[in-house]
Scaffold this motif. Structure first.
Motif, PDB file in Angstrom:
ATOM      1  N   PRO A 103      12.659   2.567   9.346  1.00 41.38           N
ATOM      2  CA  PRO A 103      11.973   3.828   9.039  1.00 41.38           C
ATOM      3  C   PRO A 103      11.121   4.362  10.196  1.00 41.38           C
ATOM      4  CG  PRO A 103      11.883   2.392   7.143  1.00 41.38           C
ATOM      5  CD  PRO A 103      12.482   1.580   8.247  1.00 41.38           C
ATOM      6  N   GLU A 122       8.453  17.444   2.103  1.00 42.57           N
ATOM      7  CA  GLU A 122       9.424  16.646   1.350  1.00 42.57           C
ATOM      8  C   GLU A 122       9.095  16.644  -0.135  1.00 42.57           C
ATOM      9  OE1 GLU A 122      12.156  15.528   2.417  1.00 42.57           O
ATOM     10  OE2 GLU A 122      11.834  15.680   4.575  1.00 42.57           O
ATOM     11  N   ASN A 125      10.236  11.928  -4.059  1.00 45.73           N
ATOM     12  CA  ASN A 125      11.174  10.797  -4.100  1.00 45.73           C
ATOM     13  C   ASN A 125      11.910  10.588  -2.780  1.00 45.73           C
ATOM     14  OD1 ASN A 125      12.674  13.132  -4.248  1.00 45.73           O
ATOM     15  ND2 ASN A 125      14.147  12.348  -5.744  1.00 45.73           N
ATOM     16  N   PHE A 126      11.464  11.222  -1.714  1.00 48.20           N
ATOM     17  CA  PHE A 126      12.149  11.115  -0.426  1.00 48.20           C
ATOM     18  C   PHE A 126      12.120   9.680   0.099  1.00 48.20           C
ATOM     19  CE2 PHE A 126      11.690  11.361   4.319  1.00 48.20           C
ATOM     20  CZ  PHE A 126      13.004  11.703   4.583  1.00 48.20           C
ATOM     21  N   ARG A 127      13.284   9.203   0.542  1.00 48.38           N
ATOM     22  CA  ARG A 127      13.408   7.865   1.133  1.00 48.38           C
ATOM     23  C   ARG A 127      14.165   7.991   2.448  1.00 48.38           C
ATOM     24  NH1 ARG A 127      10.557   4.215  -2.191  1.00 48.38           N
ATOM     25  NH2 ARG A 127      11.630   2.612  -0.975  1.00 48.38           N
ATOM     26  N   ALA A 132      16.806   2.464   2.846  1.00 51.68           N
ATOM     27  CA  ALA A 132      15.875   3.414   2.210  1.00 51.68           C
ATOM     28  C   ALA A 132      14.496   2.796   2.021  1.00 51.68           C
ATOM     29  CB  ALA A 132      16.434   3.890   0.866  1.00 51.68           C
ATOM     30  N   GLY A 134      11.797   3.361   3.783  1.00 50.66           N
ATOM     31  CA  GLY A 134      10.698   4.284   4.020  1.00 50.66           C
ATOM     32  C   GLY A 134      10.501   5.234   2.851  1.00 50.66           C
ATOM     33  N   ASP A 135       9.248   5.513   2.491  1.00 50.05           N
ATOM     34  CA  ASP A 135       8.944   6.477   1.450  1.00 50.05           C
ATOM     35  C   ASP A 135       7.907   7.465   1.967  1.00 50.05           C
ATOM     36  OD1 ASP A 135       6.593   5.037   1.500  1.00 50.05           O
ATOM     37  OD2 ASP A 135       6.871   4.120  -0.472  1.00 50.05           O
ATOM     38  N   VAL A 136       7.445   8.371   1.094  1.00 44.73           N
ATOM     39  CA  VAL A 136       6.532   9.418   1.543  1.00 44.73           C
ATOM     40  C   VAL A 136       5.166   8.842   1.955  1.00 44.73           C
ATOM     41  CG1 VAL A 136       7.658  11.280   0.297  1.00 44.73           C
ATOM     42  CG2 VAL A 136       5.914   9.901  -0.870  1.00 44.73           C
ATOM     43  N   THR A 137       4.795   7.705   1.384  1.00 43.32           N
ATOM     44  CA  THR A 137       3.535   7.069   1.771  1.00 43.32           C
ATOM     45  C   THR A 137       3.606   6.602   3.220  1.00 43.32           C
ATOM     46  OG1 THR A 137       3.088   6.352  -0.496  1.00 43.32           O
ATOM     47  CG2 THR A 137       1.907   5.205   1.266  1.00 43.32           C
TER      48      THR A 137
END
Length: 314
Positions: A103, A122, A125-127, A132, A134-137
């Protein structure tokens, strides 16, 4: 709108930009919220708005054979994004090597080094990145050291389609597969479209007095359930009311599934070899067989009349 195929196509002097990333298959109303917000932020900041997407669909690389039916080919998505005000579209070839990018490496390679992102917009739920992970955090955490901010947009709007379920590409594909093209249109904000080149078929429609354009659809196209639909045939710069048949033509023991459009009341229309588009407005009836050719002709005439009535109201 500029269109880039791969990171190497991005101009070397490209400055700061507002970026959003996703498959955006269909560019449905939820997608439009995110893309629209990215364009809005770009205008506020006086920088370009860039959409990043992938080809082929990531699932085909990660799980070969799992490519989902597509609601819109890339050229159609580009048209829809341009209408929303997007300044550049970056299509990244999604390879096995690319899928293994961590990520943080994805952020540096795409958002920082090439697009010089100032804002990334975004959905929640973006990964992204390998598996996958990586997330929005994480995306927001990386924004500090790499000088960009993250803005989240809730794309989960809903309506009557799918019994009130949140709008999504997955739901839209299901409704198309079930023949609920009206429900799909509510999510998309427009009729579902199928494209392809007109090829020569058995020419039975011509023999019966209802010549059809036999559309050889693009790979992985999401095709509605077998049946008859009212819709529109786009060809030669025209939008023509049409009665559309999807199925295997069981009346003549057919086995190949086809999409055929009869341009209502058009005479002498020759579209062979042309790229056309078919918009599905409403479901009319399911696929049937009849006791005789005369019975089939009566049904076709009734189908055409019903399609005229539906399209006249739309």
């Amino acid at each position: 709108m500029q269109r880039w195929r791969g990171l190497e196509d991005i101009p070397e002097d490209w400055g700061r930009s507002v970026v959003t990333i996703g498959s955006y298959d269909g560019v449905h109303r939820g997608h439009q919220l995110i893309i629209g917000r990215a364009v809005e932020r770009a205008r506020e900041l006086g920088v370009p708005a860039v959409v990043v997407t992938f080809d082929p669909h990531p699932s085909e690389v990660v799980r070969p054979g799992s490519h989902p039916p597509l609601l819109a080919p890339h050229h159609r998505r580009a048209e829809l994004m341009a209408e929303l005000g997007v300044d550049a579209l970056l299509i990244l070839p999604f390879t096995a090597e690319f899928s293994r990018l961590a990520p943080a490496d994805f952020v540096v390679k795409v958002l920082v080094d090439k697009l010089h992102a100032r804002v990334v917009v975004e959905g929640p739920n973006f990964r992204f990145g390998h598996k996958a992970a990586g997330d929005v955090t994480l995306l927001a955490e990386l924004g500090g050291p790499y000088d960009y901010e993250v803005e989240l947009v809730d794309l989960f709007v809903s309506g009557e389609a799918g019994g009130g379920a949140p709008f999504s590409s997955t739901l839209t594909r299901r409704l198309v597969a079930e023949g609920d093209v009206a429900g799909a249109a509510e999510i998309l904000g427009r009729p579902h479209r199928v494209e392809g080149v007109v090829v020569r078929g058995a020419q039975r429609g011509r023999e019966l007095g209802f010549p059809t354009a036999n559309v050889e659809t693009l790979p992985h196209t999401a095709i509605p359930a077998d049946g008859v639909y009212a819709g529109w045939l786009h060809a030669d710069g025209e939008q023509m009311p049409a009665a559309i048949s999807v199925g295997t033509n069981p009346q003549f023991d057919g086995t190949t599934r086809t999409v055929e459009a009869y341009a209502i009341d058009r005479v002498g229309l020759d579209l062979y070899g042309q790229h056309v588009a078919v918009d599905f407005q409403a479901f009319v009836r399911g696929q049937q067989t009849f006791d005789s050719i005369d019975g089939l002709l009566v049904a076709i005439a009734d189908d055409v009349k019903r399609c005229q009535e539906i399209l006249g109201r739309s």
